[in-house]
Design a protein around this motif. Sequence first.
Motif, PDB file in Angstrom:
ATOM      1  N   LEU A   8       0.822  -1.204   0.000  1.00 27.53           N
ATOM      2  CA  LEU A   8       0.000   0.000   0.000  1.00 27.53           C
ATOM      3  C   LEU A   8       0.862   1.264   0.000  1.00 27.53           C
ATOM      4  CD1 LEU A   8      -2.774  -1.041   2.555  1.00 27.53           C
ATOM      5  CD2 LEU A   8      -3.047  -0.772   0.087  1.00 27.53           C
ATOM      6  N   ALA A   9       1.921   1.268   0.814  1.00 32.07           N
ATOM      7  CA  ALA A   9       2.801   2.428   0.883  1.00 32.07           C
ATOM      8  C   ALA A   9       3.536   2.631  -0.427  1.00 32.07           C
ATOM      9  CB  ALA A   9       3.793   2.268   2.036  1.00 32.07           C
ATOM     10  N   GLU A  10       4.039   1.560  -1.010  1.00 30.56           N
ATOM     11  CA  GLU A  10       4.753   1.659  -2.279  1.00 30.56           C
ATOM     12  C   GLU A  10       3.832   2.172  -3.374  1.00 30.56           C
ATOM     13  OE1 GLU A  10       7.938   1.609  -4.837  1.00 30.56           O
ATOM     14  OE2 GLU A  10       7.915   1.338  -2.656  1.00 30.56           O
ATOM     15  N   PHE A  11       2.591   1.703  -3.374  1.00 27.56           N
ATOM     16  CA  PHE A  11       1.623   2.160  -4.368  1.00 27.56           C
ATOM     17  C   PHE A  11       1.357   3.655  -4.217  1.00 27.56           C
ATOM     18  CE2 PHE A  11      -2.822   3.077  -5.501  1.00 27.56           C
ATOM     19  CZ  PHE A  11      -2.786   2.776  -6.851  1.00 27.56           C
ATOM     20  N   ALA A  12       1.180   4.118  -2.994  1.00 30.11           N
ATOM     21  CA  ALA A  12       0.914   5.538  -2.766  1.00 30.11           C
ATOM     22  C   ALA A  12       2.098   6.393  -3.206  1.00 30.11           C
ATOM     23  CB  ALA A  12       0.599   5.787  -1.297  1.00 30.11           C
TER      24      ALA A  12
ATOM     25  N   CYS B 197       8.606  10.627  -5.680  1.00 30.55           N
ATOM     26  CA  CYS B 197       8.216   9.405  -4.946  1.00 30.55           C
ATOM     27  C   CYS B 197       8.894   9.373  -3.576  1.00 30.55           C
ATOM     28  CB  CYS B 197       8.591   8.165  -5.753  1.00 30.55           C
ATOM     29  SG  CYS B 197       7.807   8.047  -7.382  1.00 30.55           S
ATOM     30  N   ARG B 198      10.152   9.799  -3.549  1.00 28.07           N
ATOM     31  CA  ARG B 198      10.915   9.811  -2.301  1.00 28.07           C
ATOM     32  C   ARG B 198      10.293  10.772  -1.285  1.00 28.07           C
ATOM     33  NH1 ARG B 198      13.810   7.631   1.630  1.00 28.07           N
ATOM     34  NH2 ARG B 198      15.481   8.937   2.416  1.00 28.07           N
ATOM     35  N   MET B 199       9.774  11.900  -1.742  1.00 28.39           N
ATOM     36  CA  MET B 199       9.173  12.870  -0.823  1.00 28.39           C
ATOM     37  C   MET B 199       7.945  12.286  -0.127  1.00 28.39           C
ATOM     38  SD  MET B 199      11.111  15.432  -0.741  1.00 28.39           S
ATOM     39  CE  MET B 199      12.438  16.188  -1.688  1.00 28.39           C
ATOM     40  N   VAL B 200       7.146  11.528  -0.873  1.00 26.91           N
ATOM     41  CA  VAL B 200       5.992  10.886  -0.247  1.00 26.91           C
ATOM     42  C   VAL B 200       6.454   9.901   0.824  1.00 26.91           C
ATOM     43  CG1 VAL B 200       3.865   9.606  -0.643  1.00 26.91           C
ATOM     44  CG2 VAL B 200       4.742  11.107  -2.435  1.00 26.91           C
ATOM     45  N   ARG B 201       7.477   9.130   0.491  1.00 27.11           N
ATOM     46  CA  ARG B 201       8.010   8.160   1.448  1.00 27.11           C
ATOM     47  C   ARG B 201       8.514   8.851   2.711  1.00 27.11           C
ATOM     48  NH1 ARG B 201       7.438   3.308   3.169  1.00 27.11           N
ATOM     49  NH2 ARG B 201       7.385   2.569   1.001  1.00 27.11           N
ATOM     50  N   LEU B 202       9.203   9.970   2.550  1.00 21.79           N
ATOM     51  CA  LEU B 202       9.694  10.694   3.721  1.00 21.79           C
ATOM     52  C   LEU B 202       8.533  11.151   4.603  1.00 21.79           C
ATOM     53  CD1 LEU B 202      12.575  12.796   2.120  1.00 21.79           C
ATOM     54  CD2 LEU B 202      12.830  10.953   3.794  1.00 21.79           C
TER      55      LEU B 202
ATOM     56  N   LEU C  23       5.561   9.703   4.781  1.00 23.25           N
ATOM     57  CA  LEU C  23       5.017   8.501   5.416  1.00 23.25           C
ATOM     58  C   LEU C  23       5.846   8.087   6.623  1.00 23.25           C
ATOM     59  CD1 LEU C  23       4.031   6.205   2.402  1.00 23.25           C
ATOM     60  CD2 LEU C  23       2.535   6.844   4.291  1.00 23.25           C
ATOM     61  N   ASP C  24       7.147   8.239   6.507  1.00 23.43           N
ATOM     62  CA  ASP C  24       8.051   7.819   7.577  1.00 23.43           C
ATOM     63  C   ASP C  24       8.203   8.865   8.676  1.00 23.43           C
ATOM     64  OD1 ASP C  24       8.432   5.496   6.174  1.00 23.43           O
ATOM     65  OD2 ASP C  24      10.348   6.086   5.297  1.00 23.43           O
ATOM     66  N   GLY C  25       7.508   9.990   8.548  1.00 25.75           N
ATOM     67  CA  GLY C  25       7.583  11.017   9.587  1.00 25.75           C
ATOM     68  C   GLY C  25       8.891  11.766   9.615  1.00 25.75           C
ATOM     69  N   ALA C  26       9.510  11.971   8.469  1.00 24.16           N
ATOM     70  CA  ALA C  26      10.806  12.659   8.394  1.00 24.16           C
ATOM     71  C   ALA C  26      10.695  14.092   8.909  1.00 24.16           C
ATOM     72  CB  ALA C  26      11.321  12.658   6.963  1.00 24.16           C
ATOM     73  N   ALA C  27      11.760  14.569   9.538  1.00 24.91           N
ATOM     74  CA  ALA C  27      11.818  15.948  10.012  1.00 24.91           C
ATOM     75  C   ALA C  27      11.944  16.896   8.822  1.00 24.91           C
ATOM     76  CB  ALA C  27      13.015  16.127  10.945  1.00 24.91           C
ATOM     77  N   PRO C  28      11.515  18.158   8.990  1.00 26.10           N
ATOM     78  CA  PRO C  28      11.639  19.122   7.890  1.00 26.10           C
ATOM     79  C   PRO C  28      13.056  19.232   7.344  1.00 26.10           C
ATOM     80  CG  PRO C  28      10.223  20.008   9.606  1.00 26.10           C
ATOM     81  CD  PRO C  28      10.779  18.723  10.136  1.00 26.10           C
ATOM     82  N   ALA C  29      14.058  19.132   8.212  1.00 29.73           N
ATOM     83  CA  ALA C  29      15.441  19.225   7.737  1.00 29.73           C
ATOM     84  C   ALA C  29      15.775  18.079   6.785  1.00 29.73           C
ATOM     85  CB  ALA C  29      16.400  19.220   8.919  1.00 29.73           C
ATOM     86  N   GLN C  30      15.189  16.896   7.015  1.00 28.14           N
ATOM     87  CA  GLN C  30      15.408  15.775   6.104  1.00 28.14           C
ATOM     88  C   GLN C  30      14.756  16.028   4.756  1.00 28.14           C
ATOM     89  OE1 GLN C  30      13.945  12.906   9.310  1.00 28.14           O
ATOM     90  NE2 GLN C  30      15.425  11.606   8.247  1.00 28.14           N
ATOM     91  N   LEU C  31      13.596  16.638   4.775  1.00 29.27           N
ATOM     92  CA  LEU C  31      12.943  17.003   3.522  1.00 29.27           C
ATOM     93  C   LEU C  31      13.789  18.012   2.755  1.00 29.27           C
ATOM     94  CD1 LEU C  31       9.235  17.492   4.711  1.00 29.27           C
ATOM     95  CD2 LEU C  31      10.269  15.454   3.720  1.00 29.27           C
ATOM     96  N   GLN C  32      14.336  18.983   3.474  1.00 27.31           N
ATOM     97  CA  GLN C  32      15.165  19.993   2.833  1.00 27.31           C
ATOM     98  C   GLN C  32      16.412  19.374   2.225  1.00 27.31           C
ATOM     99  OE1 GLN C  32      17.163  23.066   5.295  1.00 27.31           O
ATOM    100  NE2 GLN C  32      16.118  24.544   3.976  1.00 27.31           N
ATOM    101  N   ASN C  33      17.016  18.454   2.933  1.00 26.02           N
ATOM    102  CA  ASN C  33      18.208  17.795   2.417  1.00 26.02           C
ATOM    103  C   ASN C  33      17.882  17.009   1.139  1.00 26.02           C
ATOM    104  OD1 ASN C  33      21.030  16.828   2.632  1.00 26.02           O
ATOM    105  ND2 ASN C  33      20.071  14.848   3.022  1.00 26.02           N
ATOM    106  N   ALA C  34      16.747  16.286   1.144  1.00 23.83           N
ATOM    107  CA  ALA C  34      16.341  15.551  -0.056  1.00 23.83           C
ATOM    108  C   ALA C  34      16.039  16.515  -1.196  1.00 23.83           C
ATOM    109  CB  ALA C  34      15.122  14.687   0.250  1.00 23.83           C
ATOM    110  N   GLY C  35      15.418  17.645  -0.875  1.00 32.50           N
ATOM    111  CA  GLY C  35      15.120  18.637  -1.905  1.00 32.50           C
ATOM    112  C   GLY C  35      16.382  19.199  -2.539  1.00 32.50           C
TER     113      GLY C  35
ATOM    114  N   GLY D 184       2.124  12.277   2.240  1.00 32.54           N
ATOM    115  CA  GLY D 184       2.636  11.102   2.936  1.00 32.54           C
ATOM    116  C   GLY D 184       2.302  11.134   4.411  1.00 32.54           C
ATOM    117  N   ARG D 185       2.449  12.278   5.046  1.00 27.74           N
ATOM    118  CA  ARG D 185       2.107  12.406   6.468  1.00 27.74           C
ATOM    119  C   ARG D 185       0.617  12.109   6.676  1.00 27.74           C
ATOM    120  NH1 ARG D 185       6.618  14.550   8.706  1.00 27.74           N
ATOM    121  NH2 ARG D 185       7.741  16.236   7.629  1.00 27.74           N
ATOM    122  N   HIS D 186      -0.213  12.623   5.780  1.00 31.18           N
ATOM    123  CA  HIS D 186      -1.646  12.399   5.901  1.00 31.18           C
ATOM    124  C   HIS D 186      -1.978  10.914   5.754  1.00 31.18           C
ATOM    125  CE1 HIS D 186      -5.786  13.846   5.916  1.00 31.18           C
ATOM    126  NE2 HIS D 186      -6.043  12.977   4.960  1.00 31.18           N
TER     127      HIS D 186
END
Length: 428
Positions: free
Chosen positions: A171-175, A228-233, A235-247, A279-281
């Motif tokens: 389900l997570a991979e599909f989303a 796709c990676r942003m959705v996964r982050l 889902l996994d509850g990544a901190a904003p700094a992790q999102l920024q690093n991926a961006g 992903g968080r939702h």
Amino acid sequence: MSPPCARWSRKRPMKPVEVSLEQVLLARENRAGRQQRLLAQYGLPLVSFTMNIAGPVKDTPLSRFAFQAGVAALTKRLGGPVSCCLTEAVTGCEALLVYDRPAQVLKDVCMELESTEVGRLYDLDVLDAAGEKLSRPEMRRCLVCGGPVAACSRSRAHGLDAICTETTRRLAEFACTTLGNLAADALREEAALSPKPGLVDARTNGAHTDMDLLLMLRSAETLRPWFCRMVRLGLDGAAPAQLQNAGRQAEAQMLQATGGVNTHKGALYALSLLLAAMGRHLSGAQESIFSLAAADAAALAPPVGTHGSQVRRRYGRPGAREEAMDGFPSLQALLQATRSQPPLGVLLWSMAHLSDSNLLYRGGEAGLAFAQNEAERILRLPPAQWEAELTALDAEMTRRNLSPGGSADLLALTLFFRSLDFWTELSV
């Protein structure tokens, strides 16, 4: 696109609820009753669609997303049903779709959907007009090991925990894949839309001497796995700094693919926040997607040295960061105001109303006013005249070196949200 009769029969629970075997059996009995009433009323074949979710929790945000995407996929392949009865309950989502099509045609489409990875979690039964269920030509495979499901079930080869873990993984991979791909597809659709004044499209490069349509398409494909990676982050509850690093990593790959040309920096920023919020939702957060994205945006330090930051200092106009921190009000207004507008109408509305930082950077207040007034003028004309007017405006804005890049980003975001109209929890 959602079926025209897609209306849920009850309000969904706010949190996952464990259900008993008695509740599951009662839901099955009630579903059989509804099937018989529809068969008697229409005398046509029907598709009975439920989710095959193991364990005591049958209804989650991830399972609802997959189910609603499945209903949309059926509608895309079979067209709108004669009748559509949708139920969302603690025992799981259900759909009964009546079609004026041969039962075997319905079965072939259902088998195609069930053959996908997420489709293994779909339970798609087809009943002919006489109420007889069409048999499956081959046995389904085990969710965990891929072997014959009957053998694994008899021997209890896999425990409930293993089955639930694999269910959640699928389900997570599909989303992640679905949302990320739709985001990249929206960038491609926006890039190819023509004519767009001052912007790269399928006809001209607009006011841009360093990019063309092929470069824009290459950029979108480079960003696809990152979306796709942003959705996964999320889902996994990544901190904003992790999102920024991926961006930042995504931006670096984009620039590498484009030879240093900034093709989608603004769209990458907005889509990354929104995809992570989705992903968080889907992981169970109760706040709206726009509120979740706003919180992440506010937690990050403001960018330095960008065109948007220069425009803020010079003109005092809000930019992409302020838009995100406020919960994307321009995007929400655009989605509301242009529900029935074609994509070119969406672009014109955005140009007429947005304080586009790209236009301010290139042409100052005068350039922004020119683009806004022209867009407003064209919007008042019959849509049949838009193409000719936009073509002429493209030539003039190219001559003036004006490019409404912010409006292009908003158009891409709108196209992305439109592609998610099947997801009821995303209603704006």
